[in-house]
Design an enzyme around this catalytic site. Sequence first.
Site: not given
Ligand code: FAD
Ligand code: UDP
Length: 372
Positions: A175, A248, A279, A353
């Site tokens: 931005r 990952r 982070r 994703y």
């Molecule tokens: P999950 O939450 O992974 O649920 C799947 C469930 O299935 C789990 O509880 C697991 O235990 C269960 N399961 C798997 N296999 C089995 C089995 N064989 N038997 C029984 N149970 C099982 N999204 C945002 O909008 N904002 C954010 O800031 C954001 N930050 C994130 C940060 C991180 C580190 C990560 C990894 C993701 C982030 N996300 C964020 C994405 C968000 O977590 C996902 O979009 C959402 O949680 C996905 O929901 P889900 O139900 O698909 O999966």
């Molecule tokens: N990213 C980066 N520097 C930062 C934050 C993010 O280069 O300080 C890049 C990194 O490749 C990351 C992508 O931007 O995978 C998307 O960031 P986001 O915060 O959406 O990642 P998330 O953890 O939510 O998947």
Amino acid sequence: MKYDYLVVGAGLFGAVFARQAADAGKRVLVIDKRPHIAGNVYTEAVEGIQVHQYGAHIFHTNDKAVWAYVQRFAEFNRFTNSPVANYHGELYSLPFNMYTFNRMWGVVTPAQAEAKIAEQRRAAGITEPRNLEEQAISLVGTDIYEKLIKGYTQKQWGRACTDLPAFIIKRLPVRFTFDNNYFNALYQGIPVGGYTAMVARMLAGIEVRLNTDYLADKAALDALADRVVYTGPIDAYFGNCLGPLAYRSVRFETEVLDQPNFQGNAAVNYTDAETPWTRIIEHKWFEFGKGADGQDLPKTVISREYSSEWKPGDEPYYPVNDAQNGALYKAYKALAEKEEKVVFGGRLGEYKYYDMDQVIASALSCAERLLR
Ligand code: FAD
Ligand code: UDP
């Protein structure tokens, strides 16, 4: 059959699907192999602070229908994500905006910032970006790429930026205004009282069995329901018969500190290649440092995040959406389409994703299709 639907996974996809099915009068059983509901959005109170146990989750969306839907289950606060980047002790505002450009180059106006980026893009000779590195340089120039993107991205994905798809970096806004809001979203916030309470309300009145691994007891569990909604990893469902998909994983090192303020912000990204964590999250700032009854909290909880390649036994967090894994996923999807009784959904079931709002939208449309 005792149930119409067996929902595997009590994360957001499973909970939303189960809610819709139960509201449509279906008999639903939800199982999860973990000892708790809410999947990766699980939060737990520590020292009065809602700790995001599987990584920081900020709810943000442009989808009015999804925003209206989640309001049924939680009140959202006004948290706006504004992470800070720490590059060897130099602090920069994120996402890339006029504060970042001013700190990086001393430029003061948007025109000066645009000129600086254009000059660096020209010097790099990029016309059609073919990968994350080229995309990043063409969006924000080489200085920002080198200091704020390259090291962080390589730590996060364990791959060179030249081997990653351009779309990953397009998630971040660029931005030419003084606006530190990380997301371009109409609606944003954190559910008051935590995500677990929100998911518990979604699952109200629905039978949930925890510590139950579907794949460990598949035949017996299948026999309970007409249809299965599976939200675990798609490759695990098929016993990895075509080879494992790459994920990952993230390791969290969480500490309670006897001080009220560690870093002054919910998220600080360490964008150099040398710092081993990506982070540090200081959870109390998602709720403005206040406890449930509005008091200031004397302690703080921080989590360092370390990114790693997934191996058996780890939690799979992020699908690796590169060309090779995309092709392998397609092959699994072809197998999935032959499983008449089973629907695959969610971040792991669809190897996508997805953000939270997208996973909710996807579960709502899946429910609409199936329950019609
Ligand atoms: P999950 O939450 O992974 O649920 C799947 C469930 O299935 C789990 O509880 C697991 O235990 C269960 N399961 C798997 N296999 C089995 C089995 N064989 N038997 C029984 N149970 C099982 N999204 C945002 O909008 N904002 C954010 O800031 C954001 N930050 C994130 C940060 C991180 C580190 C990560 C990894 C993701 C982030 N996300 C964020 C994405 C968000 O977590 C996902 O979009 C959402 O949680 C996905 O929901 P889900 O139900 O698909 O999966
Ligand atoms: N990213 C980066 N520097 C930062 C934050 C993010 O280069 O300080 C890049 C990194 O490749 C990351 C992508 O931007 O995978 C998307 O960031 P986001 O915060 O959406 O990642 P998330 O953890 O939510 O998947």
